[in-house]
Scaffold this active site. Structure first.
Site, PDB file in Angstrom:
ATOM      1  N   ARG A  84     -19.760 -11.081-128.743  1.00 32.57           N
ATOM      2  CA  ARG A  84     -20.460 -11.253-127.458  1.00 32.57           C
ATOM      3  C   ARG A  84     -21.393 -10.069-127.290  1.00 32.57           C
ATOM      4  O   ARG A  84     -20.989  -8.922-127.501  1.00 32.57           O
ATOM      5  CB  ARG A  84     -19.472 -11.324-126.300  1.00 32.57           C
ATOM      6  CG  ARG A  84     -20.169 -11.271-124.938  1.00 32.57           C
ATOM      7  CD  ARG A  84     -19.234 -11.562-123.799  1.00 32.57           C
ATOM      8  NE  ARG A  84     -18.879 -12.975-123.769  1.00 32.57           N
ATOM      9  CZ  ARG A  84     -18.199 -13.536-122.774  1.00 32.57           C
ATOM     10  NH1 ARG A  84     -17.798 -12.811-121.732  1.00 32.57           N
ATOM     11  NH2 ARG A  84     -17.900 -14.817-122.808  1.00 32.57           N
ATOM     12  N   ARG A 100     -11.357 -14.490-120.653  1.00 35.00           N
ATOM     13  CA  ARG A 100     -10.970 -15.730-121.323  1.00 35.00           C
ATOM     14  C   ARG A 100     -11.428 -15.821-122.768  1.00 35.00           C
ATOM     15  O   ARG A 100     -10.662 -16.204-123.654  1.00 35.00           O
ATOM     16  CB  ARG A 100     -11.553 -16.958-120.597  1.00 35.00           C
ATOM     17  CG  ARG A 100     -10.755 -17.461-119.461  1.00 35.00           C
ATOM     18  CD  ARG A 100     -11.696 -18.001-118.419  1.00 35.00           C
ATOM     19  NE  ARG A 100     -12.486 -16.900-117.927  1.00 35.00           N
ATOM     20  CZ  ARG A 100     -12.072 -16.084-116.950  1.00 35.00           C
ATOM     21  NH1 ARG A 100     -10.949 -16.307-116.360  1.00 35.00           N
ATOM     22  NH2 ARG A 100     -12.803 -15.051-116.567  1.00 35.00           N
ATOM     23  N   THR A 101     -12.695 -15.525-123.002  1.00 39.70           N
ATOM     24  CA  THR A 101     -13.233 -15.787-124.342  1.00 39.70           C
ATOM     25  C   THR A 101     -12.542 -14.906-125.374  1.00 39.70           C
ATOM     26  O   THR A 101     -12.049 -15.392-126.403  1.00 39.70           O
ATOM     27  CB  THR A 101     -14.755 -15.554-124.344  1.00 39.70           C
ATOM     28  OG1 THR A 101     -15.323 -16.306-123.278  1.00 39.70           O
ATOM     29  CG2 THR A 101     -15.370 -16.002-125.658  1.00 39.70           C
ATOM     30  N   LYS A 127     -22.800   5.847-129.616  1.00 42.41           N
ATOM     31  CA  LYS A 127     -23.426   7.041-130.218  1.00 42.41           C
ATOM     32  C   LYS A 127     -24.810   6.711-130.754  1.00 42.41           C
ATOM     33  O   LYS A 127     -25.453   7.559-131.381  1.00 42.41           O
ATOM     34  CB  LYS A 127     -22.568   7.553-131.377  1.00 42.41           C
ATOM     35  CG  LYS A 127     -21.150   7.891-131.034  1.00 42.41           C
ATOM     36  CD  LYS A 127     -20.407   8.287-132.325  1.00 42.41           C
ATOM     37  CE  LYS A 127     -18.922   8.126-132.177  1.00 42.41           C
ATOM     38  NZ  LYS A 127     -18.235   8.126-133.486  1.00 42.41           N
ATOM     39  N   HIS A 175     -23.521 -20.101-125.115  1.00 42.19           N
ATOM     40  CA  HIS A 175     -22.084 -19.804-125.199  1.00 42.19           C
ATOM     41  C   HIS A 175     -21.442 -21.033-125.849  1.00 42.19           C
ATOM     42  O   HIS A 175     -20.741 -21.813-125.210  1.00 42.19           O
ATOM     43  CB  HIS A 175     -21.538 -19.562-123.796  1.00 42.19           C
ATOM     44  CG  HIS A 175     -20.186 -18.912-123.735  1.00 42.19           C
ATOM     45  ND1 HIS A 175     -19.348 -18.796-124.826  1.00 42.19           N
ATOM     46  CD2 HIS A 175     -19.512 -18.360-122.691  1.00 42.19           C
ATOM     47  CE1 HIS A 175     -18.232 -18.198-124.460  1.00 42.19           C
ATOM     48  NE2 HIS A 175     -18.306 -17.918-123.173  1.00 42.19           N
TER      49      HIS A 175
END
Ligand code: CP
Length: 300
Positions: A99, A49-50, A78, A127
């Site tokens: 995120r 969703r986000t 890496k 959030h």
């Protein structure tokens, strides 16, 4: 607002402005507001969703998106540091949406770049754009943000959407019930925060005891990915399941919210109940994120 890393940075005016803007974007889509703007979506943790609602929000406003949805496909796999990743991406874009599994990562990113940063979830911490869409959903369904009884059920310990929302509502005189097994109670800083801000709340284990008086029932998933010991997860994962029959006798204005994804904390037979609002809530994410993006970029 020049960035959005924690809801605690937002004033009441900031929050009301975003909620009003979200309503305007829903009523009057503006397809050219982001013409010429480029937004990076850097997702070091999974999302449906986000990320997709951010990307929808940008593209429906005429902007463009670059980024990654899996850290394994970026050079962080890496060994590139978050510092260097942010410095690099800052060369390319007008706004960074990120995120990350580490609490405080969005704050850190915002301190090493002049490009505005939006926190799309940092570990168990915050959030804030989920909170903006939650507030917009509450306002749409209740007609007000003031004086509501909000019951939050499930994972109060790791649920970042719970932590952000409880802080945002400090301006609106809520009464909270937090329903969780002892293992998933709120971390101590949140009860302390509510006491300091004169927020009425209690903590309990029985979901049935709060249903009749609740205006917003905020169900949450037990966050398996935050457990270091999966035996502990197995013990608590099925503690609560909301079933349609449990909604008899609840208030007419009750609406059920869930940040999603759900696992089994809301039974499928609830979906057809008019009090179920979680899919509309996710739709509201596009408008709330358009509001946040355009506000941060100074376009509204
Ligand atoms: N609500 C939410 O953050 O959902 P995603 O994890 O799918 O983005």
């Amino acid at each position: 607002m020049k960035k959005l890393v924690s809801i605690s940075d937002c004033s009441k005016e900031d929050i009301l402005h975003i909620v009003d803007l979200a309503e305007q974007f829903e009523k009057n889509p503006n397809p050219h507001l982001l013409d010429g703007k480029l937004v990076a979506t850097l997702f070091f943790e999974p999302s449906t969703r986000t990320r997709l609602s951010f990307e929808t929000a940008v593209q429906r406003l005429g902007g463009r998106v670059i980024g990654f949805s899996d850290a394994a496909t970026s050079s962080s796999s890496k060994g590139e540091t978050l510092h260097d990743t942010i410095k690099m991406v800052s060369n390319y874009v007008d706004l960074i949406v990120m995120r990350h599994p580490v609490e405080g990562a969005a704050r850190y990113a915002s301190e090493i770049t002049n490009v505005p940063v939006i926190n799309a979830g940092d570990g168990s911490n915050q959030h804030p754009t989920q909170t903006m869409l939650d507030l917009y959903s509450i306002k749409k369904t209740q007609g007000t943000l003031e004086n509501l009884t909000i019951s939050m059920v499930g994972d109060m310990k790791y649920g970042r959407t719970v932590h952000s929302l409880l802080m945002a509502m400090r301006y609106f005189n809520p009464t909270y019930h937090f329903v969780a097994p002892p293992e998933l109670k709120l971390p101590p800083q949140y009860p302390e925060y509510m006491r300091a801000n004169n927020i009425k709340f209690d903590e309990r284990e029985d979901m049935n005891s709060i249903l009749a008086e609740t205006d917003i029932l905020y169900m949450t998933r037990v966050q398996q990915e935050r457990f270091t010991d999966l035996v502990e997860y197995e013990k608590v994962k099925n503690t609560y399941t909301l079933r349609n029959s449990m909604l008899e006798g609840t208030k007419d204005n009750l609406r059920i919210l869930h940040p999603l994804p759900r696992i089994n904390e809301i039974a499928a037979d609830v979906d057809a109940n008019p009090k179920a609002y979680y899919f509309e809530q996710a739709r509201n994410g596009v408008f709330a994120r358009q509001a946040v993006i355009c506000s941060i970029l100074g376009l509204v």
